[in-house]
Design a protein around this motif. Sequence first.
Motif, short mmCIF file in Angstrom:
data_model
loop_
_atom_site.label_atom_id
_atom_site.label_comp_id
_atom_site.label_asym_id
_atom_site.label_seq_id
_atom_site.Cartn_x
_atom_site.Cartn_y
_atom_site.Cartn_z
N ARG A 1 -94.23 -33.04 -29.79
CA ARG A 1 -93.26 -33.96 -30.45
C ARG A 1 -92.27 -34.31 -29.33
NH1 ARG A 1 -88.41 -32.95 -34.74
NH2 ARG A 1 -87.77 -34.97 -34.78
N GLU A 2 -91.75 -33.00 -28.65
CA GLU A 2 -90.93 -33.61 -27.34
C GLU A 2 -91.39 -34.27 -26.20
OE1 GLU A 2 -89.66 -29.58 -26.31
OE2 GLU A 2 -87.93 -29.78 -27.47
N LEU B 1 -92.12 -39.22 -23.55
CA LEU B 1 -92.76 -40.35 -22.76
C LEU B 1 -92.41 -41.75 -23.52
CD1 LEU B 1 -95.25 -40.92 -21.24
CD2 LEU B 1 -96.79 -40.74 -22.99
N ARG B 2 -91.90 -41.93 -24.80
CA ARG B 2 -91.66 -42.98 -25.54
C ARG B 2 -90.23 -43.44 -24.78
NH1 ARG B 2 -88.10 -43.40 -29.61
NH2 ARG B 2 -88.48 -41.26 -30.17
N LEU B 3 -89.21 -42.69 -24.78
CA LEU B 3 -87.98 -42.78 -24.59
C LEU B 3 -87.83 -43.18 -23.06
CD1 LEU B 3 -86.07 -40.24 -26.44
CD2 LEU B 3 -85.87 -42.51 -26.76
N SER B 4 -88.53 -42.65 -22.11
CA SER B 4 -88.82 -42.92 -20.61
C SER B 4 -89.11 -44.34 -20.67
CB SER B 4 -89.50 -41.86 -20.08
OG SER B 4 -88.91 -40.65 -19.98
N GLN C 1 -88.84 -46.74 -22.50
CA GLN C 1 -87.85 -47.58 -22.94
C GLN C 1 -86.75 -47.83 -22.15
OE1 GLN C 1 -86.38 -46.18 -26.85
NE2 GLN C 1 -88.47 -46.91 -27.97
N TRP C 2 -86.15 -46.46 -21.70
CA TRP C 2 -85.26 -46.61 -20.55
C TRP C 2 -85.70 -47.20 -19.47
CZ3 TRP C 2 -84.02 -40.97 -22.08
CH2 TRP C 2 -83.37 -41.06 -23.52
N SER C 3 -86.71 -46.75 -18.73
CA SER C 3 -87.38 -47.35 -17.62
C SER C 3 -87.24 -48.70 -17.46
CB SER C 3 -88.37 -46.58 -17.15
OG SER C 3 -89.43 -46.79 -17.76
N ASP C 4 -88.15 -49.42 -18.70
CA ASP C 4 -88.21 -50.88 -18.85
C ASP C 4 -86.93 -51.32 -18.73
OD1 ASP C 4 -90.88 -50.52 -19.25
OD2 ASP C 4 -90.96 -50.76 -21.42
N ARG C 5 -85.86 -51.05 -19.73
CA ARG C 5 -84.62 -51.78 -19.32
C ARG C 5 -84.10 -51.58 -17.94
NH1 ARG C 5 -83.22 -49.78 -24.86
NH2 ARG C 5 -82.80 -47.75 -23.95
N ALA D 1 -94.37 -45.30 -14.03
CA ALA D 1 -95.01 -44.92 -15.38
C ALA D 1 -96.05 -44.09 -15.19
CB ALA D 1 -95.62 -46.03 -16.11
N TRP D 2 -96.84 -44.07 -14.08
CA TRP D 2 -97.91 -43.08 -13.76
C TRP D 2 -97.51 -41.73 -13.48
CZ3 TRP D 2 -99.42 -39.70 -10.09
CH2 TRP D 2 -100.87 -39.28 -10.38
N ILE D 3 -96.31 -41.61 -13.06
CA ILE D 3 -95.74 -40.33 -12.51
C ILE D 3 -95.29 -39.68 -13.58
CG2 ILE D 3 -93.68 -38.98 -11.29
CD1 ILE D 3 -94.16 -41.34 -8.88
N THR D 4 -94.71 -40.51 -14.61
CA THR D 4 -94.14 -39.94 -15.98
C THR D 4 -95.26 -39.36 -16.77
OG1 THR D 4 -92.44 -41.45 -15.70
CG2 THR D 4 -92.81 -40.75 -17.82
N GLU D 5 -96.25 -40.28 -17.12
CA GLU D 5 -97.35 -39.84 -17.96
C GLU D 5 -98.12 -38.58 -17.35
OE1 GLU D 5 -99.71 -43.30 -17.99
OE2 GLU D 5 -98.21 -44.58 -19.05
N ALA D 6 -98.15 -38.61 -15.87
CA ALA D 6 -98.73 -37.32 -15.16
C ALA D 6 -98.09 -36.20 -15.51
CB ALA D 6 -99.06 -37.67 -13.77
#
Length: 159
Positions: free
Chosen positions: A22-23, A28-31, A33-37, A81-86
């Motif tokens: 869940r975390e 991933l979702r919050l990162s 959202q925040w990075s997109d903004r 996004a790639w680094i975050t997902e990895a």
Amino acid sequence: MTWNEDSGTVSRAFDDWKWNDRENRAFLRLSAQWSDRAYQQTWDEAEQSFAARFDPDRHYGDEHLEIFEGAVDGLWPHSYAWITEASVVKNAVSAFEVYLEKALQEALGKSLTMDGTEHTIKLAAPRKFESPGWRTLVTAHKVLGTDVETDEVSWVRVR
């Protein structure tokens, strides 16, 4: 006791793993959202900065790309996004391995009594490590009748 996730009849190890999952998903979702903004704001600022000093005789029109790239130190959104997902995949793999170890400890217990003598049960771990390696986890689960090295797991672990 039979396994029933819907009724909450699961192991403590599984509950811990679900919390971690869940975390990971929230991270991933919050990162995203925040990075997109933040990326959009940085892009807008780069365009505004360039528009304020644009001179058609000196500029070719897309210098805001250089301003943006400088502001993000070359880390474009797709790379972020790639680094975050990895990192989430790496954390998920680690959490799965911890889950497998905890599940074995729950299933086996901490000790075994044979011929009136209590013996401590501990999974073999590589020297200088507290936890067992992947092969030990796979083998121990196989002994209990659980296949933890599915095609999906193997695919993620190789990546």
